[in-house]
Enzyme design. Structure first.
Site, short mmCIF file in Angstrom:
data_model
loop_
_atom_site.label_atom_id
_atom_site.label_comp_id
_atom_site.label_asym_id
_atom_site.label_seq_id
_atom_site.Cartn_x
_atom_site.Cartn_y
_atom_site.Cartn_z
N CYS A 1 0.80 -1.23 0.00
CA CYS A 1 0.00 0.00 0.00
C CYS A 1 0.83 1.28 0.00
CB CYS A 1 -0.97 -0.01 1.18
SG CYS A 1 -0.20 -0.25 2.79
N HIS A 2 2.12 1.17 0.15
CA HIS A 2 2.99 2.36 0.23
C HIS A 2 4.21 2.15 -0.65
CE1 HIS A 2 5.90 5.18 2.12
NE2 HIS A 2 4.82 5.89 2.40
N PHE A 3 4.17 2.40 -1.82
CA PHE A 3 3.13 2.93 -2.70
C PHE A 3 2.84 1.87 -3.76
CE2 PHE A 3 5.48 6.59 -1.10
CZ PHE A 3 4.47 7.41 -0.67
N VAL B 1 7.84 0.93 -0.87
CA VAL B 1 8.90 1.37 0.03
C VAL B 1 8.34 1.35 1.46
CG1 VAL B 1 8.34 3.82 -0.29
CG2 VAL B 1 10.62 3.17 0.48
#
Length: 172
Positions: A70-72, A77
């Site tokens: 979810c990041h990203f 990362v």
């Protein structure tokens, strides 16, 4: 009496999250996904760069860790704030290891610098915490400098990480 070992396993850290490691009054670590380490490999009371205590912990990295999804999206990362939180977690854990009681709360940080990142192909994150000051009176607080390394390379530094232990957090 606190079991003052020099190292702790993932199971020990999870027991801390349930309030089982330092007893009913001791500070628990976060549980589940917010526990940002897999093991503590070194914890000493009279070491570190200021001779006030030293903690070293590790997190194994693999592409399936929750934050990479979810990041990203398309650019995975590890969020830098999770590395910062891990350092605060270790400051609070150390205070419990010394026998401090209460619930840990981050109180601030002097300066944080990011000079690298944790990507899914990394193998291991290492956290190093060097204590500068420990207060174990009515006020229980630790002040430390920290580093986050990925596969042996320093990627974050933080000065004056502050954590306090509070018996009553309603007035915090």
């Amino acid at each position: 009496m606190v079991d003052k070992r020099e190292s702790y396993t993932k199971e020990d850290l999870e027991a801390s999250g349930r309030g089982e490691l330092f007893g009913a009054g001791g500070p628990p670590l976060p549980a589940g996904n917010m526990l940002m380490m897999d093991r503590i490999v070194k914890m000493i009371e009279d070491g570190g760069s200021h001779n006030k205590g030293y903690v070293e912990a590790e997190l194994d990295i693999n592409p399936d860790l929750w934050f990479f999804g979810c990041h990203f999206i398309g650019d995975p990362v590890m969020p830098g704030c999770l590395g910062l939180d891990a350092m605060w977690q270790l400051v609070g854990f150390y205070l419990g290891w010394l026998g401090g009681e209460g619930k840990g709360r981050a109180l601030g940080v002097g300066e944080v610098k990011f000079t690298g990142q944790v990507l899914p192909d990394a193998k291991k994150v290492t956290y190093r915490i060097n204590f500068k000051r420990v207060i174990m009176r009515k006020l229980i607080m630790g002040v430390a400098d920290g580093e986050v390394l990925v596969d042996g390379k320093v990627i974050y530094t933080a000065t004056d990480l502050k954590v306090g232990l509070f018996k009553d957090t309603n007035a915090f």
